[in-house]
Design a protein around this motif. Sequence first.
Motif, PDB file in Angstrom:
ATOM      1  N   ILE A   1       3.730   4.417   0.757  1.00 25.79           N
ATOM      2  CA  ILE A   1       3.638   5.316  -0.396  1.00 25.79           C
ATOM      3  C   ILE A   1       5.044   5.849  -0.658  1.00 25.79           C
TER       4      ILE A   1
ATOM      5  N   GLN B   1       7.624   8.686  -3.113  1.00 25.77           N
ATOM      6  CA  GLN B   1       7.632   9.904  -3.906  1.00 25.77           C
ATOM      7  C   GLN B   1       9.039  10.117  -4.469  1.00 25.77           C
TER       8      GLN B   1
ATOM      9  N   LYS C   1       8.753  14.463  -7.978  1.00 22.42           N
ATOM     10  CA  LYS C   1       7.584  13.855  -8.634  1.00 22.42           C
ATOM     11  C   LYS C   1       6.438  13.646  -7.663  1.00 22.42           C
ATOM     12  N   GLY C   2       5.390  12.990  -8.149  1.00 20.18           N
ATOM     13  CA  GLY C   2       4.189  12.798  -7.360  1.00 20.18           C
ATOM     14  C   GLY C   2       4.228  11.552  -6.502  1.00 20.18           C
ATOM     15  N   LEU C   3       3.092  11.257  -5.885  1.00 23.22           N
ATOM     16  CA  LEU C   3       2.963  10.150  -4.942  1.00 23.22           C
ATOM     17  C   LEU C   3       2.572   8.866  -5.667  1.00 23.22           C
TER      18      LEU C   3
ATOM     19  N   TRP D   1       1.292   4.957  -4.650  1.00 15.53           N
ATOM     20  CA  TRP D   1       0.859   3.984  -3.641  1.00 15.53           C
ATOM     21  C   TRP D   1       1.509   2.646  -3.929  1.00 15.53           C
TER      22      TRP D   1
ATOM     23  N   TYR E   1      -1.591  -4.871  -3.082  1.00 16.86           N
ATOM     24  CA  TYR E   1      -0.382  -4.297  -3.667  1.00 16.86           C
ATOM     25  C   TYR E   1      -0.699  -3.567  -4.965  1.00 16.86           C
TER      26      TYR E   1
ATOM     27  N   PRO F   1      -0.497  -3.182  -8.550  1.00 14.52           N
ATOM     28  CA  PRO F   1      -0.230  -4.241  -9.548  1.00 14.52           C
ATOM     29  C   PRO F   1       1.079  -4.047 -10.313  1.00 14.52           C
TER      30      PRO F   1
ATOM     31  N   TYR G   1       7.082   6.783   2.482  1.00 10.84           N
ATOM     32  CA  TYR G   1       6.246   7.130   3.625  1.00 10.84           C
ATOM     33  C   TYR G   1       5.422   5.919   4.071  1.00 10.84           C
TER      34      TYR G   1
ATOM     35  N   GLY H   1      -9.082   7.201   2.805  1.00 11.56           N
ATOM     36  CA  GLY H   1      -7.891   8.015   2.682  1.00 11.56           C
ATOM     37  C   GLY H   1      -6.876   7.702   3.770  1.00 11.56           C
ATOM     38  N   LEU H   2      -5.805   8.465   3.796  1.00 11.52           N
ATOM     39  CA  LEU H   2      -4.679   8.245   4.698  1.00 11.52           C
ATOM     40  C   LEU H   2      -4.572   9.422   5.652  1.00 11.52           C
TER      41      LEU H   2
ATOM     42  N   TRP I   1       0.535  10.022   8.882  1.00 11.05           N
ATOM     43  CA  TRP I   1       1.688   9.709   8.051  1.00 11.05           C
ATOM     44  C   TRP I   1       2.965   9.685   8.897  1.00 11.05           C
ATOM     45  N   GLY I   2       3.904   8.847   8.477  1.00 14.48           N
ATOM     46  CA  GLY I   2       5.234   8.890   9.055  1.00 14.48           C
ATOM     47  C   GLY I   2       6.013  10.086   8.509  1.00 14.48           C
TER      48      GLY I   2
END
Lengths: 106, 123
Positions: free
Chosen positions: B37, B39, B43-45, B47, B59, B61, B94, B109-110, B113-114
């Motif tokens: 993921i 960021q 801004k936002g996340l 995937w 992946y 698209p 991430y 969900g996740l 996280w690293g």
Amino acid sequence: DIQMTQSPSTLSASVGDRVTITCRASQTISSWLAWYQQKPGTAPKLLIYKASILASGVPSRFSGSGYGTEFTLTISSLQPDDFATYYCQQYNDYRTFGQGTKVEIK
Amino acid sequence: QVQLQQWGAGLLKPSETLSLTCAVYGGSFSGYYWSWIRQPPGKGLEWLGEISDRIGTNYNPSLKSRVTISLDTSKNQFSLRVNFVTAADTAVYYCARGLMLGPHFDYNGLDVWGQGTTVTVSS
């Protein structure tokens, strides 16, 4: 592609307030929705999965609801540690995040 | 307690290849979705994609043509490559683990996280 739209983008609230964030999907996603909390400079933290199930270790003041295309995250009594940005994520078709809702101090 | 530790080059020039690796410590590697993921600043996340030794890869698209995710089960590691980077690829990247539950091992969900890696693309 499934688009996720959160509202509001920013929310000003005080400690003790009840806070609700909405997430809408562009098409039905059943209950395949997660919520995350992110604080500046840190990785997101999973709060809720499958729309309403609390992740391990998450305080009970957090709750999630919804099905299909409309979902909500509620914090029953806002605590100082809850000021952060919140994201929804659908996982019905690939994965897509909402744009985020920042909860700030009023 | 599963932990993810990630590393890779932090400064790239346009058209170069971004390469990051994430190591999994303290838990099972097989059967999970291992994800990337990103960021962008402020801004936002977004995937990017995921890989599982049982199911393969998925992946985003919009990035599929430039992104490759691979697995090294002998080292409990997975990697991300993004080709032909531009300034728009500047972001914190991430790695994360998919929470797999139930008799069908459904993604939910996740949950791990690293620490994140800042990647800057600049000439």
